[in-house]
Design a protein around this motif. Structure first.
Motif, short mmCIF file in Angstrom:
data_model
loop_
_atom_site.label_atom_id
_atom_site.label_comp_id
_atom_site.label_asym_id
_atom_site.label_seq_id
_atom_site.Cartn_x
_atom_site.Cartn_y
_atom_site.Cartn_z
N ALA A 147 0.91 -1.15 0.10
CA ALA A 147 0.07 0.03 -0.02
C ALA A 147 0.91 1.23 0.24
O ALA A 147 2.12 1.26 0.28
CB ALA A 147 -0.81 -0.04 1.34
N SER B 75 -2.74 7.16 2.37
CA SER B 75 -3.85 6.26 2.72
C SER B 75 -4.46 6.57 4.05
O SER B 75 -3.50 7.09 5.07
CB SER B 75 -3.58 4.77 2.46
OG SER B 75 -2.99 4.76 1.12
N ALA C 22 0.78 6.14 4.59
CA ALA C 22 -0.32 6.58 5.32
C ALA C 22 -0.02 8.02 5.87
O ALA C 22 1.08 8.38 6.20
CB ALA C 22 -0.53 5.48 6.45
N ASN D 196 -10.26 -1.24 -1.87
CA ASN D 196 -9.83 -1.10 -0.49
C ASN D 196 -9.27 -2.31 0.14
O ASN D 196 -9.80 -3.35 -0.44
CB ASN D 196 -10.83 -0.40 0.45
CG ASN D 196 -11.20 0.96 -0.19
OD1 ASN D 196 -10.24 1.68 -0.51
ND2 ASN D 196 -12.60 1.62 -0.24
N ALA E 236 -8.86 9.21 -0.66
CA ALA E 236 -7.41 8.76 -0.43
C ALA E 236 -6.96 7.98 -1.45
O ALA E 236 -7.72 7.54 -2.53
CB ALA E 236 -7.85 8.22 0.89
N ASP E 237 -5.58 7.63 -1.43
CA ASP E 237 -5.04 6.72 -2.19
C ASP E 237 -5.57 5.33 -2.10
O ASP E 237 -5.96 4.58 -2.88
CB ASP E 237 -3.23 6.43 -1.86
CG ASP E 237 -2.77 7.18 -2.81
OD1 ASP E 237 -3.28 8.44 -3.18
OD2 ASP E 237 -1.42 7.10 -2.76
N CYS E 238 -5.88 4.85 -0.76
CA CYS E 238 -6.62 3.94 -0.36
C CYS E 238 -7.00 3.77 1.08
O CYS E 238 -6.46 4.66 2.09
CB CYS E 238 -5.75 2.55 -0.65
SG CYS E 238 -6.30 1.02 -1.08
N CYS F 202 -6.59 3.38 -5.61
CA CYS F 202 -6.08 1.84 -5.57
C CYS F 202 -7.35 0.99 -6.05
O CYS F 202 -8.70 1.66 -6.54
CB CYS F 202 -5.73 1.34 -4.03
SG CYS F 202 -7.18 1.38 -2.94
N THR G 142 -11.06 6.30 -3.97
CA THR G 142 -9.46 6.01 -3.95
C THR G 142 -9.14 5.76 -5.30
O THR G 142 -9.83 5.60 -6.43
CB THR G 142 -9.56 4.89 -3.06
OG1 THR G 142 -10.24 3.68 -3.80
CG2 THR G 142 -10.08 5.12 -1.84
#
Length: 309
Positions: free
Chosen positions: A45, A75, A48, A118, A96-98, A115, A113
């Protein structure tokens, strides 16, 4: 295919073993060659910038109300095994990214997201500040002069807490606060190169009408750390609020407390990290992760392992 924020690595395991015959042994004594194969996919991932450390709390990372949170290049991670370890409710908008959690997530409003999907049932992320030294209290005790409309404070130990009103400037250094820290209505608080350590279970409370512009050191032992909650404290809640002109640049780290992030603000260039036992986000802000120029370290999110074959 992986999204722009993920890298995928596969691990193949092949086990071969010769097994003795049982019923067919009366015809052939030669062992039987058996083989088993499994393929696991490892998803890395992104970094964060919101990390809830609680291993079991419900709604460990909660986004609610009219909040709009835009996390760019990073994330949301929750270490909780709860089925709603990450939750969105109300009219909250989350980008968010993920979203990554050890347990599950409940998204009453779908998050945006980048990604592919999730991640649930992930491995827990380590506390990125677990080795951070505890500041030592010093003598003599310092205090805030509540009768002044304008004052400059020096680093040191504030044995009776800090109640800030009027115009307050914090000089660079480490502030050890033995008592609550309260930023009162209409206060204007500013300081750079500052780390504020809340001893014990003492909490931070910022009024929504206060303008707070604080930034962490960019080097040294507390590089990138703006607020630091004591690991020896018990459950408590700190509230970060302020005007749209407020800026908190650096990490807000409360491993034993809930952080209520209400202000419609972020750090300089979006450089704020929130790492706490649990996090409740009700303000609107944009946060990014590329903050190494300001002395902040990346916070690795966890890897996930998925059996695919």
């Amino acid at each position: 295919m992986s999204g722009p924020n993920t890298a995928k690595k596969a691990v193949e395991v092949i086990v071969k073993q010769n097994l003795d015959r049982y019923f067919t042994a009366i015809f052939n004594q030669a062992p039987v060659a058996e083989q088993a194969r499994a393929v696991a996919l490892i998803n890395d991932a992104s970094k964060a910038c919101v990390l809830a450390l609680s291993p079991s709390a419900s709604q460990a990372a909660l986004f609610s109300g009219n909040t709009t949170v835009n996390l760019t290049g990073c994330s949301v991670m929750s270490d909780s095994i709860a089925s709603d370890a990450i939750k969105t409710q109300g009219s909250a908008v989350l980008k968010a990214d993920c979203l990554i959690t050890v347990g599950g997530m409940v998204l009453n409003n779908p998050a945006t997201t980048v990604c592919n999907s999730n991640i649930t049932q992930a491995l827990p992320a380590a506390d990125p500040f677990s080795s951070l030294a505890t500041p030592t209290a010093g003598n003599p005790c310092k205090s805030v002069n509540g009768n002044k409309t304008s004052q400059t404070l020096q680093p040191g130990t504030y044995c009776s807490g800090m109640s800030l009103s009027g115009n307050v400037t914090l000089q660079p250094g480490v502030y050890v606060v033995q008592g609550g820290m309260k930023v009162n209505a209409n206060a204007v608080v500013a300081g750079s190169g500052v780390t504020i350590f809340m001893a014990g279970s003492n909490t931070v409370s910022m009024n929504g009408n206060a303008k707070v512009t604080l930034s962490a050191p960019t080097s040294g032992a507390y590089s990138g750390v703006l607020f630091y909650g004591d690991r020896t404290g018990t459950a408590a809640q700190s509230t970060f609020n302020g005007t749209a002109d407020s800026l908190l640049t650096g990490a807000i780290y409360f491993p034993r407390q809930q952080v209520n992030y209400l202000g419609n603000f972020s750090g300089n260039g979006g450089c704020t990290q929130v790492v706490a036992d649990t996090i409740q986000w009700s303000g609107s802000t944009t946060i990014k992760q590329d903050c190494t120029s300001l002395g902040m370290e990346d916070i690795p999110a966890t890897q996930s392992v998925q059996l695919v074959e």
